[in-house]
Write a protein that holds these residues in place. Structure first.
Motif, PDB file in Angstrom:
ATOM      1  N   PHE A 108      -0.353   9.519  -1.242  1.00 59.60           N
ATOM      2  CA  PHE A 108       0.921   9.533  -1.952  1.00 59.60           C
ATOM      3  C   PHE A 108       0.873   8.637  -3.189  1.00 59.60           C
ATOM      4  O   PHE A 108       1.454   8.974  -4.231  1.00 59.60           O
ATOM      5  CB  PHE A 108       2.043   9.075  -1.022  1.00 59.60           C
ATOM      6  CG  PHE A 108       3.396   9.114  -1.657  1.00 59.60           C
ATOM      7  CD1 PHE A 108       4.094  10.313  -1.758  1.00 59.60           C
ATOM      8  CD2 PHE A 108       3.976   7.966  -2.173  1.00 59.60           C
ATOM      9  CE1 PHE A 108       5.340  10.360  -2.367  1.00 59.60           C
ATOM     10  CE2 PHE A 108       5.218   8.003  -2.780  1.00 59.60           C
ATOM     11  CZ  PHE A 108       5.904   9.195  -2.882  1.00 59.60           C
ATOM     12  N   ASP A 131       3.621   4.222   5.722  1.00 55.00           N
ATOM     13  CA  ASP A 131       2.662   5.312   5.812  1.00 55.00           C
ATOM     14  C   ASP A 131       3.326   6.584   6.343  1.00 55.00           C
ATOM     15  O   ASP A 131       3.044   7.693   5.871  1.00 55.00           O
ATOM     16  CB  ASP A 131       1.489   4.905   6.701  1.00 55.00           C
ATOM     17  CG  ASP A 131       0.325   5.882   6.601  1.00 55.00           C
ATOM     18  OD1 ASP A 131      -0.078   6.211   5.471  1.00 55.00           O
ATOM     19  OD2 ASP A 131      -0.188   6.306   7.650  1.00 55.00           O
ATOM     20  N   ALA A 138      -0.377   6.991   2.790  1.00 52.28           N
ATOM     21  CA  ALA A 138       0.041   6.104   1.703  1.00 52.28           C
ATOM     22  C   ALA A 138      -0.942   6.168   0.543  1.00 52.28           C
ATOM     23  O   ALA A 138      -0.542   6.168  -0.630  1.00 52.28           O
ATOM     24  CB  ALA A 138       0.179   4.676   2.219  1.00 52.28           C
ATOM     25  N   GLN A 192       6.843  12.804   3.189  1.00 48.59           N
ATOM     26  CA  GLN A 192       7.117  13.307   1.841  1.00 48.59           C
ATOM     27  C   GLN A 192       5.992  14.217   1.354  1.00 48.59           C
ATOM     28  O   GLN A 192       6.260  15.229   0.680  1.00 48.59           O
ATOM     29  CB  GLN A 192       7.348  12.160   0.857  1.00 48.59           C
ATOM     30  CG  GLN A 192       7.802  12.658  -0.513  1.00 48.59           C
ATOM     31  CD  GLN A 192       8.501  11.598  -1.332  1.00 48.59           C
ATOM     32  OE1 GLN A 192       8.999  10.608  -0.792  1.00 48.59           O
ATOM     33  NE2 GLN A 192       8.541  11.807  -2.630  1.00 48.59           N
ATOM     34  N   ARG A 244       4.239  -0.449  -7.370  1.00 50.11           N
ATOM     35  CA  ARG A 244       2.844  -0.003  -7.344  1.00 50.11           C
ATOM     36  C   ARG A 244       2.001  -0.955  -8.187  1.00 50.11           C
ATOM     37  O   ARG A 244       2.316  -1.211  -9.345  1.00 50.11           O
ATOM     38  CB  ARG A 244       2.730   1.423  -7.889  1.00 50.11           C
ATOM     39  CG  ARG A 244       3.319   2.483  -6.959  1.00 50.11           C
ATOM     40  CD  ARG A 244       3.549   3.779  -7.712  1.00 50.11           C
ATOM     41  NE  ARG A 244       3.891   4.891  -6.847  1.00 50.11           N
ATOM     42  CZ  ARG A 244       5.105   5.115  -6.341  1.00 50.11           C
ATOM     43  NH1 ARG A 244       6.108   4.285  -6.628  1.00 50.11           N
ATOM     44  NH2 ARG A 244       5.322   6.152  -5.552  1.00 50.11           N
ATOM     45  N   ILE A 304       9.231   7.359  -3.934  1.00 47.31           N
ATOM     46  CA  ILE A 304       9.493   7.635  -2.519  1.00 47.31           C
ATOM     47  C   ILE A 304      10.953   8.033  -2.369  1.00 47.31           C
ATOM     48  O   ILE A 304      11.848   7.408  -2.957  1.00 47.31           O
ATOM     49  CB  ILE A 304       9.179   6.404  -1.641  1.00 47.31           C
ATOM     50  CG1 ILE A 304       7.677   6.273  -1.454  1.00 47.31           C
ATOM     51  CG2 ILE A 304       9.869   6.500  -0.291  1.00 47.31           C
ATOM     52  CD1 ILE A 304       7.264   5.268  -0.420  1.00 47.31           C
ATOM     53  N   CYS A 331       5.418   8.129   3.566  1.00 49.06           N
ATOM     54  CA  CYS A 331       4.556   8.835   2.615  1.00 49.06           C
ATOM     55  C   CYS A 331       4.079  10.159   3.206  1.00 49.06           C
ATOM     56  O   CYS A 331       4.036  11.185   2.510  1.00 49.06           O
ATOM     57  CB  CYS A 331       3.351   7.961   2.254  1.00 49.06           C
ATOM     58  SG  CYS A 331       3.747   6.504   1.254  1.00 49.06           S
ATOM     59  N   LEU A 347       2.391  -0.158  -2.964  1.00 50.00           N
ATOM     60  CA  LEU A 347       1.269   0.761  -2.951  1.00 50.00           C
ATOM     61  C   LEU A 347       0.235   0.319  -3.979  1.00 50.00           C
ATOM     62  O   LEU A 347       0.589  -0.229  -5.030  1.00 50.00           O
ATOM     63  CB  LEU A 347       1.740   2.174  -3.278  1.00 50.00           C
ATOM     64  CG  LEU A 347       2.678   2.827  -2.260  1.00 50.00           C
ATOM     65  CD1 LEU A 347       3.232   4.135  -2.815  1.00 50.00           C
ATOM     66  CD2 LEU A 347       1.962   3.061  -0.933  1.00 50.00           C
ATOM     67  N   GLY A 405      11.822   6.206   5.341  1.00 48.10           N
ATOM     68  CA  GLY A 405      11.757   5.966   3.906  1.00 48.10           C
ATOM     69  C   GLY A 405      12.799   5.029   3.347  1.00 48.10           C
ATOM     70  O   GLY A 405      12.653   4.553   2.214  1.00 48.10           O
TER      71      GLY A 405
END
Length: 228
Positions: A102, A178, A99, A184, A126, A109, A181, A154, A116
């Motif tokens: 990312f 987590d 996390a 991805q 964020r 995401i 992330c 995040l 996800g």
């Protein structure tokens, strides 16, 4: 043992076996049922080291009301969120590796797998006001505003915050975020991703894959794993 203290202990142990421990940093809180503040671990202990005598009751203003030891500096993360989210009884802050990596990329995401779907449509928020410690009430309130009604957010240059109606949901939200992330990052390293769930499938998979029964199943698995 106080049931809320037991939940704090179990949550930290579950996050440790899930790989979200970071030496003695990071913390879980649970809302005190009597309204006095939050239960959280004392500073200076790793997730796997948390035991009932290392859990504190911290007031909304940061005073240690019960327990031995120093409180974490970043208690305003927890009090800030709980002050505005009456639906939240557990708040988690960790420095989870995937996390954190990312969060630095400033890309949305994608629902590449089951993990996800809980953090897209809309994209996970964020908190970018600071990547340093969230040590004041004002910063805690600002983070809570960014989180809004989401399951997690995040914090670039820092980590993640995950919340839940109970300890099972909060822990699973932290773990699933987590993992999402991480997968991805793997897809991006391979030149993708090229495919992910559209909004309709996200809604379907949220209902099918993550009803309360499956959140509990994941939480119970992590709890069993801590006893091995």
């Amino acid at each position: 043992m106080n049931e809320q203290v037991a939940d704090v202990v179990r949550a930290h142990h579950a996050l440790a076996v899930a790989g979200q421990d970071d030496m003695v940093w990071g913390h879980v809180s649970i809302r005190d049922r009597a309204g006095r503040g939050i239960w959280m671990k004392a500073a200076g202990w790793g997730f796997e080291e948390v035991e009932p005598d290392r859990v504190l009751l911290v007031s909304w203003d940061g005073e240690v009301l019960e327990g031995e030891g120093k409180r974490h500096i970043e208690y305003p993360i927890h009090t800030g969120v709980m002050a505005v989210r009456s639906d939240v009884d557990c708040v988690i802050h960790t420095h989870a590796t995937a996390a954190s990596a990312f969060a630095s990329l400033e890309v949305p995401i994608r629902a590449i797998n089951h993990d996800g779907v809980l953090f897209t449509e809309p994209d996970i928020p964020r908190f970018t006001r600071t990547g340093s410690l969230i040590r004041t009430q004002e910063l805690g309130e600002s983070l809570a505003e960014t989180l809004g009604d989401a399951r997690a957010c995040l914090i670039p240059q820092h980590g993640l915050v995950a919340v839940g109606t109970d300890v099972a949901h909060a822990v699973m939200h932290a773990v699933l975020l987590d993992r999402a992330c991480g997968i991805q990052l793997t897809a991006m390293a391979a030149g993708g991703p090229k495919r992910w769930s559209d909004p309709a499938e996200v809604a379907l998979k949220t209902a099918e894959c993550w009803p309360p029964s499956q959140i509990e199943a994941g939480w119970n698995y992590l709890a069993r794993k801590t006893r091995r």
